[in-house]
Design an enzyme around this catalytic site. Structure first.
Site, short mmCIF file in Angstrom:
data_model
loop_
_atom_site.label_atom_id
_atom_site.label_comp_id
_atom_site.label_asym_id
_atom_site.label_seq_id
_atom_site.Cartn_x
_atom_site.Cartn_y
_atom_site.Cartn_z
N ASP A 11 0.96 -1.47 0.19
CA ASP A 11 0.03 0.05 -0.23
C ASP A 11 0.82 1.17 0.09
OD1 ASP A 11 -2.86 1.38 0.62
OD2 ASP A 11 -1.29 2.11 2.12
N ASP A 100 -4.53 2.19 -4.85
CA ASP A 100 -2.97 2.00 -4.37
C ASP A 100 -2.67 0.99 -3.53
OD1 ASP A 100 -4.48 2.69 -1.87
OD2 ASP A 100 -2.83 3.95 -1.36
N GLU A 101 -3.61 0.09 -3.55
CA GLU A 101 -3.15 -1.27 -3.03
C GLU A 101 -3.14 -2.21 -3.85
OE1 GLU A 101 -6.01 -1.50 1.02
OE2 GLU A 101 -7.11 -1.19 -0.86
N1 DCP Z 1 -9.03 8.54 -1.25
C1 DCP Z 1 -10.04 9.45 -1.75
N2 DCP Z 1 -11.24 9.72 -0.90
C2 DCP Z 1 -11.26 8.95 0.47
C3 DCP Z 1 -10.10 8.26 0.78
C4 DCP Z 1 -9.06 7.71 -0.08
O1 DCP Z 1 -9.96 9.88 -2.68
N3 DCP Z 1 -12.25 9.08 1.20
C5 DCP Z 1 -8.00 8.59 -2.20
C6 DCP Z 1 -6.91 9.39 -1.58
C7 DCP Z 1 -5.79 8.60 -0.97
C8 DCP Z 1 -6.08 7.12 -1.92
O2 DCP Z 1 -7.40 7.19 -2.19
O3 DCP Z 1 -4.48 8.93 -1.29
C9 DCP Z 1 -5.61 5.96 -1.09
O4 DCP Z 1 -6.49 5.68 0.26
P1 DCP Z 1 -5.83 5.27 1.39
O5 DCP Z 1 -6.94 4.85 2.46
O6 DCP Z 1 -4.68 4.34 1.16
O7 DCP Z 1 -5.22 6.43 2.23
P2 DCP Z 1 -3.69 6.86 1.64
O8 DCP Z 1 -2.79 6.44 0.76
O9 DCP Z 1 -3.85 8.57 1.42
O10 DCP Z 1 -2.94 7.04 3.28
P3 DCP Z 1 -2.36 5.77 3.94
O11 DCP Z 1 -0.77 6.10 4.16
O12 DCP Z 1 -3.09 5.83 5.27
O13 DCP Z 1 -2.57 4.55 2.99
CA CA Z 2 -2.52 4.00 0.88
#
Ligand code: DCP
Ligand code: CA
Length: 395
Positions: A11, A100-101
């Site tokens: 991730d 992103d997973e």
């Molecule tokens: N995303 C979005 N709306 C949301 C949640 C996420 O558009 N309500 C998008 C933005 C994030 C991406 O999806 O960057 C990936 O979501 P993640 O939950 O994996 O969160 P992040 O990668 O940002 O943070 P983490 O470090 O916790 O994985």
């Molecule tokens: Ca992420």
């Protein structure tokens, strides 16, 4: 070589903002927010101020006025995951990407001999070539791998040994177990039951009372097993987007609604599903929302037929106020095979099926029809179609 399943889960840490920081080094070490109206994601520097996904950007800026807010650029983000996907396919032919997973099945591959070494090399390659950090977890199933990763974020690396799944699971919070959900977890917490261990002590009858027909599945997950339900039918298919600029232009809103319906209906058709209910959702510039739901008299997955109903619904709920967000939900989905009658017999259905065939080969935007034509000058396109400002959702 180990014979059991070995899943690698990867991730990207703070995905959208990390990519922005990699593209624009001046942003490194700074609180960065990516989003439009609400926070889609924030950098770890911004999270220290209590900023999180889903929070209105106005609130985030009150918590951290110096935060840098960016609208984001989906195609760039996609190119980062595509590159990582490519690296993973060098390790195994079985790789799946969800935003992103990445899940990579390493069972029986040379990489399974030294997963930690392989992950270190992969993490270094990603950092060097793409400038972002990722968290990697290994386990015998997807659920454990994903849960383990969430505990070592950011830039983490972890392996849950085979045979330790049950022990690993017993320490987890109920709200983190897939399938339990926020609502049930809160009720159980109010009863003083917070962890998997505590819930398991109460036995299967208790699970049955709380989770009904899902109790057997939940029981397995509590033991650290992750029975995959093949091709589970989604409850609904949604497409929604926020607008780059709020508008009161009805023609423009209708065009966007048409396009969202095209995308949702195409997914329903490819999954062999028919919606019995349609919902139209609007979000206004002042933060208020309205929505309208209607059951079909006859069912349809034809874009034009859904749109003719959705358009009337839109007219019903439209307020004299600037629109910020448009969404459509196709719900109460039933398999096409369970429906009697000729649903695909008319001229329109022949047209959509021809379009589906072309688009599956050349991308959604290889053919632009109906009201979507009006969006041509306005929205950016990639081969998949116009770029929605919010990732599409299938629940
Ligand atoms: N995303 C979005 N709306 C949301 C949640 C996420 O558009 N309500 C998008 C933005 C994030 C991406 O999806 O960057 C990936 O979501 P993640 O939950 O994996 O969160 P992040 O990668 O940002 O943070 P983490 O470090 O916790 O994985
Ligand atoms: Ca992420």
């Amino acid at each position: 070589m180990r014979s059991s399943t070995l899943i690698m889960y990867l991730d990207i840490d703070a995905f959208f903002p990390s990519v922005e920081q990699a593209r624009f080094p001046l942003l490194k070490g700074k609180p960065v927010i990516v989003g439009s109206g609400v926070v889609a994601s924030s950098s770890y520097e911004a999270r220290k101020y209590g900023i999180h996904a889903g929070m209105p950007i106005q609130t985030a800026l009150q918590l951290c006025p110096e935060a840098i807010v960016l609208k984001g650029h989906q195609p760039t983000y996609q190119s980062f995951t595509q590159e990582i996907f490519r690296y993973c396919t060098e390790l195994s032919p079985s790789v799946e990407v969800y935003l992103d997973e990445i899940f990579c099945d390493l069972t029986g591959t040379p990489a399974a001999r030294d997963p930690i070494g392989v992950a270190r090399t992969l993490k270094a390659r990603i950092k060097r070539n793409l400038g972002v950090t990722v968290t990697v977890a290994f386990a015998t199933n997807r659920m454990i791998a994903r849960l383990a990763a969430s505990r070592v974020k950011p830039d983490g690396l972890v392996l849950v040994e085979e045979g330790k799944e049950e022990e690993f699971m017993s320490e987890r919070l109920l709200r983190d177990v897939p399938g339990i959900g926020e609502h049930k977890a809160t009720i159980l917490e109010q009863l003083g039951i917070k962890t998997v261990r505590e819930l398991r002590l109460l036995g299967f009858d208790f699970l049955r009372k709380i989770f009904g027909g899902s109790a057997p599945l939940i029981a397995q997950r509590l033991e650290g097993k992750d029975p995959v339900r093949p091709n589970a039918t989604p409850k609904s298919i949604s497409r929604e987007t926020s607008l780059s600029e709020d508008t009161i232009d009805v023609e423009r809103i209708e065009s966007i609604l048409y396009y969202l319906i095209e995308r949702a209906a195409r997914e329903a058709r490819s999954a062999g599903l028919l919606p019995r209910t349609i919902r139209v959702k609007l979000g206004y510039g002042d933060g208020t929302r309205s929505s309208c739901q209607q059951c079909f008299r006859g069912m349809s997955v034809i874009d034009q037929e859904i749109f003719s109903i959705a358009r009337l619904m839109l007219k019903r709920i439209l307020k004299r106020c600037r629109i910020h967000r448009v969404g459509v939900v196709l719900a109460d989905l039933v398999p096409t095979t369970s429906v009697q009658g000729k649903l695909y017999g008319n001229r329109l259905s022949h047209l959509v099926r021809t379009l589906d065939a072309i688009r599956s080969r050349f991308g959604h935007s290889s053919v632009i029809v109906g009201k979507s034509v009006n969006l041509m000058r306005e929205l950016e396109r990639d081969s998949y179609g116009y770029i929605l400002r919010t990732p599409s959702l299938t629940k």
